[in-house]
Design an enzyme around this catalytic site. Structure first.
Site, PDB file in Angstrom:
ATOM      1  N   SER A 168       0.859  -1.181   0.000  1.00  0.00           N
ATOM      2  CA  SER A 168       0.000   0.000   0.000  1.00  0.00           C
ATOM      3  C   SER A 168       0.895   1.229   0.000  1.00  0.00           C
ATOM      4  O   SER A 168       2.023   1.190   0.511  1.00  0.00           O
ATOM      5  CB  SER A 168      -0.903   0.023   1.239  1.00  0.00           C
ATOM      6  OG  SER A 168      -1.523   1.291   1.397  1.00  0.00           O
ATOM      7  N   TYR A 190      -1.493  -0.928  10.353  1.00  0.00           N
ATOM      8  CA  TYR A 190      -1.605  -1.096   8.909  1.00  0.00           C
ATOM      9  C   TYR A 190      -0.367  -0.575   8.190  1.00  0.00           C
ATOM     10  O   TYR A 190       0.202  -1.262   7.335  1.00  0.00           O
ATOM     11  CB  TYR A 190      -2.856  -0.382   8.403  1.00  0.00           C
ATOM     12  CG  TYR A 190      -3.095  -0.557   6.922  1.00  0.00           C
ATOM     13  CD1 TYR A 190      -3.473  -1.787   6.418  1.00  0.00           C
ATOM     14  CD2 TYR A 190      -2.954   0.504   6.043  1.00  0.00           C
ATOM     15  CE1 TYR A 190      -3.697  -1.963   5.056  1.00  0.00           C
ATOM     16  CE2 TYR A 190      -3.174   0.347   4.690  1.00  0.00           C
ATOM     17  CZ  TYR A 190      -3.549  -0.896   4.200  1.00  0.00           C
ATOM     18  OH  TYR A 190      -3.765  -1.066   2.846  1.00  0.00           O
TER      19      TYR A 190
END
Length: 262
Positions: free
Chosen positions: A142, A155
């Site tokens: 990401s 995350y």
């Protein structure tokens, strides 16, 4: 026996990016090995899209459980042959507050899925691909890997770990002919991002992301941020002094602490 058409193995294929990648590769002539916990969703989607039974198979697995995904991979090899492409796409994105004791378990589960789950997805294929001298392993990270965001510590850390892990794996595979591709999506409209409470610049549909990602994967590009504009933004943020970066993000809405996707 291996199929005459190239085979792509995709985790997290029941929705979002994984499903869009499956549709794109199928349209380009690949056979599919579809992997996720929700097998019914994959069967329903395959039927709705009119996928030929001979060109796809569905496997139920939880990537957070190493033995589960390893078993699915072995079933795939026995049933469909050794894939040309393995895409470790399955992931979760939950906000955490390290001051809350229960969030330590949330963080552990997130790492189990996003990090160990990726390694477990690749593991069953590596020796056979090395012996064959070809193959592509795709890790979906990401753009959040590039700089830590308040409320997103687990995350961001997990996706930074994906980038470093894939970089290490790329070096290990280099002499064998097996390629490693690292994808860093920006904001993509999926169930994972549906409940985000903040703006999402350069938002892509899952289909548009898959179109661009498929091109990157087939070219075996080692590292790509999609869309490229988010890569530029992330690099600029990386260059900011910590004092300015912290001030810029002060008061920004964070991701919900409860689970918002899978």
């Amino acid at each position: 026996m291996p199929a005459a058409r190239p085979l792509v193995f995709i985790t997290g294929a029941s929705s979002g990016i994984g499903q869009a990648l499956a549709a794109r590769f199928y349209a380009q002539g690949h056979d599919l090995a579809l992997v996720a916990r929700n097998t019914q969703a994959m069967h329903d989607w395959a039927a709705a899209e009119g996928l030929e039974p001979a060109r796809h198979a569905v496997y139920g697995a939880d990537v957070a459980q190493a033995e589960s995904i390893v078993a699915a991979a072995r079933q795939c090899i026995a049933r469909q042959g050794l894939p040309q492409i393995v895409i470790a796409n399955a992931g979760v994105s939950w906000g955490v507050d390290t001051g809350e004791r229960e969030d330590l378990e949330v963080m552990a589960q997130l790492f189990a899925t996003n990090n160990l789950g990726m390694a477990a997805t690749f593991h069953p294929f590596i020796r056979a691909m090395q012996a064959r001298g070809s193959g592509t392993l795709v890790g979906v990270a990401s753009v959040a890997a590039i700089r830590g965001l308040p409320g997103h510590g687990a995350y961001c850390a997990s996706k930074a770990g994906v980038v470093s892990y894939c970089e290490s794996l790329r070096g290990e595979m280099r002499a064998s002919g097996v390629k490693v591709v690292t994808l860093l999506p920006g904001y993509v409209a999926t169930p994972l991002t549906r409940n985000n409470r903040y703006s999402m610049p350069f938002l892509l549909t899952a289909d548009e992301f898959a179109r661009r990602a498929c091109r990157v994967i087939l070219r075996q590009t080692s590292y790509a941020v999609i869309p490229w504009q988010m890569g530029m933004v992330a690099k600029l943020l990386r260059m900011l002094p910590n004092r300015l970066f912290d001030r810029l993000l002060q008061g920004r809405q964070t991701k919900h602490r409860h689970k918002t996707g899978g």
